[in-house]
Motif scaffolding. Structure first.
Motif, PDB file in Angstrom:
ATOM      1  N   TYR A  72       0.812  -1.199   0.000  1.00 14.56           N
ATOM      2  CA  TYR A  72       0.000   0.000   0.000  1.00 14.56           C
ATOM      3  C   TYR A  72       0.853   1.259   0.000  1.00 14.56           C
ATOM      4  O   TYR A  72       1.967   1.276   0.521  1.00 14.56           O
ATOM      5  N   LEU A  73       0.313   2.338  -0.564  1.00 16.11           N
ATOM      6  CA  LEU A  73       1.015   3.609  -0.570  1.00 16.11           C
ATOM      7  C   LEU A  73       1.217   4.086   0.874  1.00 16.11           C
ATOM      8  O   LEU A  73       0.277   4.071   1.672  1.00 16.11           O
ATOM      9  N   LEU A  77      -1.660   4.411   3.743  1.00 22.40           N
ATOM     10  CA  LEU A  77      -1.618   3.376   4.780  1.00 22.40           C
ATOM     11  C   LEU A  77      -1.557   3.993   6.167  1.00 22.40           C
ATOM     12  O   LEU A  77      -2.257   3.550   7.082  1.00 22.40           O
ATOM     13  N   ARG A 118      -6.971   0.165  -0.773  1.00 23.32           N
ATOM     14  CA  ARG A 118      -6.535  -0.725  -1.846  1.00 23.32           C
ATOM     15  C   ARG A 118      -6.623  -0.024  -3.209  1.00 23.32           C
ATOM     16  O   ARG A 118      -5.696  -0.107  -4.016  1.00 23.32           O
ATOM     17  N   SER A 120      -6.542   3.191  -3.836  1.00 18.48           N
ATOM     18  CA  SER A 120      -5.547   4.261  -3.932  1.00 18.48           C
ATOM     19  C   SER A 120      -4.156   3.712  -4.208  1.00 18.48           C
ATOM     20  O   SER A 120      -3.287   4.433  -4.710  1.00 18.48           O
ATOM     21  N   SER A 121      -3.945   2.434  -3.904  1.00 19.90           N
ATOM     22  CA  SER A 121      -2.655   1.786  -4.145  1.00 19.90           C
ATOM     23  C   SER A 121      -2.654   0.963  -5.432  1.00 19.90           C
ATOM     24  O   SER A 121      -1.716   0.205  -5.683  1.00 19.90           O
TER      25      SER A 121
END
Length: 232
Positions: A72-73, A77, A118, A120-121
């Motif tokens: 994740y970013l 996160l 999720r 965004s990643s």
């Protein structure tokens, strides 16, 4: 087997092997899906146990130093982790006070934040797709309620449109299932049954059969909840 289970955590600590970040969060989400299911059936004590287990596991998620790198970013996160514990604590408190509606709402918000993380990643899978079935189900419930109050053609057409959107969502999720899941008898029963019933509720509405519409709506809600519980 009991002895192995009891020494398992110690062995893991001795090896110093980092835990998998993504799997830790997925385990927590499993607790929350189970808690949500218990809330729907009025088993608040069991829902509270699942929530407390999730809170215990959250400590590992917060302790990033002991975890393997996550997919994740980082910024997204950090926001998810910092807000998540507060939300879980709120859910536990609401369950303790017997407020199932507020607890369910907060649980849903926390689960939504995970799927937002999720997305965004750049991550997406069957679980994300199944989680997104809920809005389509809500639209169908609203259309069926209007039809039940006034079974006119325009309301029947609303059901047809909502059922079609729901069916499209189901078929999309069916395509997201990997080969192993797609072959599972349980997945096939739930997915194929829901897709078939989505077609039948539209036929029942156009026939003006209110009781049959209601029966299929209850059936579809059960399918949606079971899909979420097992594969969301």
């Amino acid at each position: 087997m009991a002895w192995l289970a009891s020494i398992g955590p110690g062995l893991s600590a001795e090896t110093g092997r980092p835990k998998d970040f993504a799997l830790a969060i997925q385990s927590i989400m499993g607790n929350l899906r189970t808690a949500a299911s218990y809330i729907r059936t009025g088993n608040l004590a069991l829902a509270q146990i699942e929530t407390e287990d999730a809170l215990t596991e959250w400590k590992d998620v917060e302790n990033e130093a002991t975890m393997s790198p996550s997919p994740y970013l980082p910024a997204a996160l950090d926001d998810f982790v910092s807000r998540g514990r507060e939300r879980l604590s709120t859910v536990a408190a609401e369950l303790g006070s017997g407020d199932s509606v507020a607890a369910g709402r907060e649980l849903l918000a926390l689960r939504q934040s995970f799927h937002d993380l999720r997305r965004s990643s750049g991550l997406y899978d069957l679980g994300d797709c199944v989680f997104e079935i809920a809005p389509a189900m809500d639209m169908l419930k609203v259309a069926a309620s209007r039809f039940g109050e006034q079974p006119v053609r325009s309301h029947a057409e609303d059901i047809v449109a909502a059922a079609s959107a729901f069916r499209d969502r189901l078929q999309r999720c069916n395509e997201w299932a990997n080969a192993d899941i797609a072959r599972q008898p349980e997945f096939r029963r739930l997915m194929d049954g829901a897709i078939a019933s989505a077609g039948e509720i539209a036929h029942a509405a156009m026939a003006g059969d209110g009781p049959l519409v209601h029966r299929y709506l209850v059936e579809l809600q059960s399918y949606a909840q079971l899909l979420d519980f097992r594969f969301g």
